[in-house]
Motif scaffolding. Structure first.
Motif, PDB file in Angstrom:
ATOM      1  N   LEU A  27      14.445   1.550   1.990  1.00  0.00           N
ATOM      2  CA  LEU A  27      14.606   0.244   1.364  1.00  0.00           C
ATOM      3  C   LEU A  27      15.660   0.363   0.264  1.00  0.00           C
ATOM      4  O   LEU A  27      15.993   1.459  -0.176  1.00  0.00           O
ATOM      5  N   SER A  28      16.169  -0.764  -0.189  1.00  0.00           N
ATOM      6  CA  SER A  28      17.047  -0.746  -1.354  1.00  0.00           C
ATOM      7  C   SER A  28      16.187  -0.595  -2.611  1.00  0.00           C
ATOM      8  O   SER A  28      14.996  -0.921  -2.610  1.00  0.00           O
ATOM      9  N   GLU A  29      16.810  -0.090  -3.680  1.00  0.00           N
ATOM     10  CA  GLU A  29      16.043   0.050  -4.930  1.00  0.00           C
ATOM     11  C   GLU A  29      15.609  -1.313  -5.455  1.00  0.00           C
ATOM     12  O   GLU A  29      14.542  -1.442  -6.062  1.00  0.00           O
ATOM     13  N   LYS A  30      16.428  -2.342  -5.224  1.00  0.00           N
ATOM     14  CA  LYS A  30      16.044  -3.691  -5.650  1.00  0.00           C
ATOM     15  C   LYS A  30      14.770  -4.130  -4.935  1.00  0.00           C
ATOM     16  O   LYS A  30      13.853  -4.702  -5.552  1.00  0.00           O
ATOM     17  N   SER A  31      14.684  -3.847  -3.628  1.00  0.00           N
ATOM     18  CA  SER A  31      13.473  -4.204  -2.878  1.00  0.00           C
ATOM     19  C   SER A  31      12.260  -3.459  -3.411  1.00  0.00           C
ATOM     20  O   SER A  31      11.173  -4.023  -3.528  1.00  0.00           O
ATOM     21  N   HIS A  51       0.834  -1.198   0.000  1.00  0.00           N
ATOM     22  CA  HIS A  51       0.000   0.000   0.000  1.00  0.00           C
ATOM     23  C   HIS A  51       0.870   1.250   0.000  1.00  0.00           C
ATOM     24  O   HIS A  51       0.590   2.217  -0.721  1.00  0.00           O
ATOM     25  N   GLU A  52       1.924   1.252   0.822  1.00  0.00           N
ATOM     26  CA  GLU A  52       2.825   2.404   0.880  1.00  0.00           C
ATOM     27  C   GLU A  52       3.477   2.647  -0.477  1.00  0.00           C
ATOM     28  O   GLU A  52       3.577   3.784  -0.952  1.00  0.00           O
ATOM     29  N   VAL A  53       3.950   1.558  -1.101  1.00  0.00           N
ATOM     30  CA  VAL A  53       4.602   1.681  -2.403  1.00  0.00           C
ATOM     31  C   VAL A  53       3.626   2.212  -3.435  1.00  0.00           C
ATOM     32  O   VAL A  53       3.957   3.114  -4.223  1.00  0.00           O
ATOM     33  N   LEU A  54       2.413   1.695  -3.444  1.00  0.00           N
ATOM     34  CA  LEU A  54       1.407   2.139  -4.413  1.00  0.00           C
ATOM     35  C   LEU A  54       1.074   3.617  -4.205  1.00  0.00           C
ATOM     36  O   LEU A  54       0.967   4.379  -5.176  1.00  0.00           O
ATOM     37  N   GLY A 107       3.767  10.017  -7.882  1.00  0.00           N
ATOM     38  CA  GLY A 107       4.718  10.338  -8.927  1.00  0.00           C
ATOM     39  C   GLY A 107       6.176  10.075  -8.589  1.00  0.00           C
ATOM     40  O   GLY A 107       7.070  10.489  -9.328  1.00  0.00           O
ATOM     41  N   LEU A 108       6.448   9.366  -7.490  1.00  0.00           N
ATOM     42  CA  LEU A 108       7.833   9.105  -7.099  1.00  0.00           C
ATOM     43  C   LEU A 108       8.407   7.954  -7.921  1.00  0.00           C
ATOM     44  O   LEU A 108       7.707   6.975  -8.227  1.00  0.00           O
ATOM     45  N   ASP A 109       9.690   8.068  -8.256  1.00  0.00           N
ATOM     46  CA  ASP A 109      10.358   6.969  -8.941  1.00  0.00           C
ATOM     47  C   ASP A 109      10.925   5.999  -7.907  1.00  0.00           C
ATOM     48  O   ASP A 109      10.826   6.206  -6.694  1.00  0.00           O
ATOM     49  N   ASN A 110      11.543   4.906  -8.387  1.00  0.00           N
ATOM     50  CA  ASN A 110      12.022   3.875  -7.469  1.00  0.00           C
ATOM     51  C   ASN A 110      13.049   4.406  -6.476  1.00  0.00           C
ATOM     52  O   ASN A 110      13.043   4.039  -5.301  1.00  0.00           O
ATOM     53  N   GLY A 111      13.946   5.284  -6.945  1.00  0.00           N
ATOM     54  CA  GLY A 111      14.966   5.824  -6.061  1.00  0.00           C
ATOM     55  C   GLY A 111      14.362   6.639  -4.933  1.00  0.00           C
ATOM     56  O   GLY A 111      14.758   6.514  -3.773  1.00  0.00           O
ATOM     57  N   ALA A 112      13.381   7.471  -5.277  1.00  0.00           N
ATOM     58  CA  ALA A 112      12.733   8.301  -4.263  1.00  0.00           C
ATOM     59  C   ALA A 112      11.929   7.452  -3.289  1.00  0.00           C
ATOM     60  O   ALA A 112      11.909   7.721  -2.081  1.00  0.00           O
ATOM     61  N   ILE A 113      11.264   6.420  -3.812  1.00  0.00           N
ATOM     62  CA  ILE A 113      10.504   5.520  -2.930  1.00  0.00           C
ATOM     63  C   ILE A 113      11.453   4.798  -1.976  1.00  0.00           C
ATOM     64  O   ILE A 113      11.168   4.649  -0.784  1.00  0.00           O
ATOM     65  N   ALA A 114      12.591   4.370  -2.496  1.00  0.00           N
ATOM     66  CA  ALA A 114      13.576   3.673  -1.663  1.00  0.00           C
ATOM     67  C   ALA A 114      14.048   4.563  -0.524  1.00  0.00           C
ATOM     68  O   ALA A 114      14.150   4.124   0.627  1.00  0.00           O
ATOM     69  N   ARG A 115      14.321   5.832  -0.838  1.00  0.00           N
ATOM     70  CA  ARG A 115      14.769   6.753   0.206  1.00  0.00           C
ATOM     71  C   ARG A 115      13.668   7.014   1.226  1.00  0.00           C
ATOM     72  O   ARG A 115      13.923   7.096   2.428  1.00  0.00           O
ATOM     73  N   ARG A 116      12.442   7.165   0.747  1.00  0.00           N
ATOM     74  CA  ARG A 116      11.330   7.474   1.650  1.00  0.00           C
ATOM     75  C   ARG A 116      11.049   6.306   2.599  1.00  0.00           C
ATOM     76  O   ARG A 116      10.765   6.512   3.778  1.00  0.00           O
ATOM     77  N   LEU A 117      11.121   5.084   2.082  1.00  0.00           N
ATOM     78  CA  LEU A 117      10.775   3.913   2.885  1.00  0.00           C
ATOM     79  C   LEU A 117      11.993   3.226   3.498  1.00  0.00           C
ATOM     80  O   LEU A 117      11.845   2.214   4.188  1.00  0.00           O
TER      81      LEU A 117
END
Length: 215
Positions: A180-184, A159-162, A168-178
């Motif tokens: 997590l690693s970008e792979k995760s 849910h958080e990722v969605l 509008g966040l990309d994978n890198g921004a989501i990784a930093r926010r949560l």
């Protein structure tokens, strides 16, 4: 806990670090275990000294305080991390909590607030300075009121990722926010797409916004 609470201070500014060390040495029930000037050094010092509490700055060269917090918590779950920073914005506060910090103080908080926070987290409690406590409580109160009912097939993390995808966040921004690693993040995005039965991120965003998520 018998004896004083042993505290490791992590901050890249030597004047602040040394000043806080002096302050801690004067507080009842607290003892300085040592200091570190970077996230990398913090990991080494925690492993060597095994403090009860780490006072962690967020902004440091090299490894950030957020990453260091997550690594300390993962490797030493018995060590409590309290963020002590100038950053009072919501993103920093909630990223620190997601990383596993048990407390969040501002550098403007006084010595007695620091002492109470150190003793409290050593007992297993969570502590927030006056500058952020009301917003943290408000966030969780609002979250309880608007518990997501859309997409029950998704886990809480999905849910958080969605929601972040829909913002509008990309994978890198989501990784930093949560924290997590970008792979995760890539793996979580793939899981979200599969569970929503869509093929692309754009389709997932459209479905999410139609349901009122992330809009």
């Amino acid at each position: 806990m018998s004896g004083p609470v042993r505290v490791l201070v992590v901050d890249d500014h030597p004047i602040f670090r040394d000043g806080l060390a002096v302050t801690l040495s004067e507080l009842a029930g607290v003892r300085l275990a040592g200091g570190a000037a970077s996230g990398e050094e913090a990991l080494e010092r925690v492993a060597d000294l095994r403090p009860d509490v780490v006072l962690m700055d967020l902004r440091m060269p090299g490894m950030s305080g957020l990453e260091a917090t997550a690594r300390v918590v993962a490797a030493h779950p018995d060590v409590a991390v309290v963020v002590l920073t100038m950053d009072a914005d919501d993103d920093s506060v909630f990223a620190a909590l997601r990383a596993g910090a048990r407390g969040y103080l501002l550098k403007e908080d006084d010595a007695e607030q620091v002492r109470r926070a150190v003793l409290a987290v050593a007992r297993g409690e969570a502590v927030f300075g006056a500058g952020v406590a009301s917003r943290v409580l408000g966030f969780f109160a609002a979250g309880a009121a608007r518990r997501p009912t859309a997409f029950p097939q998704l886990t809480a993390r999905e849910h958080e990722v969605l929601e972040l995808l829909a913002q509008g966040l990309d994978n890198g921004a989501i990784a930093r926010r949560l924290v997590l690693s970008e792979k995760s993040v890539r793996n979580r995005v793939s899981d979200v797409l599969a569970k929503l039965r869509v093929r692309t991120r754009a389709e997932a965003v459209a479905v999410a916004r139609d349901a009122g998520v992330g809009g």
